[in-house]
Design an enzyme around this catalytic site. Structure first.
Site, PDB file in Angstrom:
ATOM      1  CG  ASP A  95      -1.425   1.246   1.352  1.00  0.00           C
ATOM      2  OD1 ASP A  95      -2.372   1.569   0.437  1.00  0.00           O
ATOM      3  OD2 ASP A  95      -1.750   1.884   2.388  1.00  0.00           O
TER       4      ASP A  95
ATOM      5  CG  ASP B 114      -2.191   7.781   0.137  1.00  0.00           C
ATOM      6  OD1 ASP B 114      -1.483   8.789   0.073  1.00  0.00           O
ATOM      7  OD2 ASP B 114      -2.704   7.260  -1.114  1.00  0.00           O
TER       8      ASP B 114
ATOM      9  N   GLY C 127     -11.452   3.983  -0.729  1.00  0.00           N
ATOM     10  CA  GLY C 127     -11.332   4.921  -1.576  1.00  0.00           C
ATOM     11  C   GLY C 127     -12.718   5.514  -1.644  1.00  0.00           C
TER      12      GLY C 127
ATOM     13  NE  ARG D 273     -13.089  22.213  -4.783  1.00  0.00           N
ATOM     14  CZ  ARG D 273     -12.012  23.031  -4.789  1.00  0.00           C
ATOM     15  NH1 ARG D 273     -10.855  22.718  -5.648  1.00  0.00           N
ATOM     16  NH2 ARG D 273     -11.744  24.109  -4.118  1.00  0.00           N
TER      17      ARG D 273
ATOM     18  CB  SER E  88      -1.622   2.572  -4.665  1.00  0.00           C
ATOM     19  OG  SER E  88      -2.537   3.874  -4.615  1.00  0.00           O
ATOM     20  CB  SER E  89      -7.233   2.585  -4.209  1.00  0.00           C
ATOM     21  OG  SER E  89      -7.341   2.970  -3.004  1.00  0.00           O
ATOM     22  CB  ALA E  90      -3.530   6.753  -5.346  1.00  0.00           C
TER      23      ALA E  90
ATOM     24  CG  ASP F  10      -1.918   2.904   6.289  1.00  0.00           C
ATOM     25  OD1 ASP F  10      -2.533   3.864   6.880  1.00  0.00           O
ATOM     26  OD2 ASP F  10      -1.985   2.473   5.293  1.00  0.00           O
TER      27      ASP F  10
END
Length: 228
Positions: free
Chosen positions: A9, A11, A48, A72, A109-111, A169
């Site tokens: 992961d 973040d 997410g 946004r 990651s799901s960023a 985390d």
């Protein structure tokens, strides 16, 4: 079973960004008239937007405002908070050590793509040392759904879930990985309580990447990994 791959992961695990993500969401919700406390929002970070927004919006609001709200939130984070993100001590060194140990590495990651690229630069991740990576584009549902880990694993041919360790985390990381049959090492640097990580299924817990690197040889990675 011998460990062949490690899914990281990003973040809260490799970079100190959880509080900043929480504040970006608080700011975005405030713009549409929802005053969400920082503490309530922080508990949801690790999910997410598709899983986070329904906690605070009715189905009708989600349908009407969800897409614009998530967009946004991304703008607020990238413009106001991304420049403040820093890598945790030992993050890049841990990745290099895992690579040198002969294990395959992937970012789970799901960023968003743009955010993930920036976070990789912050950590100092070298693409030639990564075997795979995922972003939000690779999953229909975010954590705690298993989509991200399934996508990362699919890109590591010849590696089974039982030969893979995830590092994350949040309880959502461990829950998502567990649904695929992947065991998780937890790190406390994202701010979630140790008991919450254990309850979600983490098999070992360390303070941060530097601590895991320090204890590498006796960790599940060193004990089950391939020799240098």
């Amino acid at each position: 079973m011998l460990i062949k791959a490690v899914l990281f992961d990003v973040d809260g695990t490799l970079v100190d960004s959880v509080d900043l993500h929480a504040q970006a969401w608080v700011d975005a919700f405030k713009e549409i008239g929802h005053d969400i406390s920082f503490e309530d929002m922080r508990e949801q970070i690790g999910k997410g937007g598709d899983q986070l927004m329904p906690v605070f919006l009715s189905p009708e609001e989600l349908k009407e405002k969800g897409e614009a709200l998530e967009k946004r939130r991304g703008e607020i984070f990238r413009q106001g908070y991304l420049p403040r993100v820093r890598a945790f001590p030992g993050a890049a060194e841990l990745l290099r050590h895992v690579d040198k140990a002969g294990l395959r590495t992937a970012l789970a990651s799901s960023a968003k793509d743009e955010e993930l690229a920036a976070l990789k630069r912050i950590v100092g991740i070298e693409d030639d040392r990564l075997d795979a990576e995922t972003s939000s584009n690779d999953a229909e549902h975010s954590k705690p759904f298993p989509d991200i880990f399934e996508a990362a694993l699919a890109r590591l041919s010849g590696v089974s879930p039982g030969e893979t360790i995830a590092i994350g985390d949040t309880p959502y990381d461990a829950e998502a990985a567990g649904k695929v049959g992947i065991r998780t090492i937890g790190v406390l640097c994202g701010g979630f309580p140790e008991q919450a990580l254990r309850d979600a299924g983490c098999i070992a817990i360390y303070r941060d990447p530097a601590h895991l690197l320090e204890e590498y040889e006796t960790s599940p990675l060193g004990a089950g990994g391939m020799p240098d």
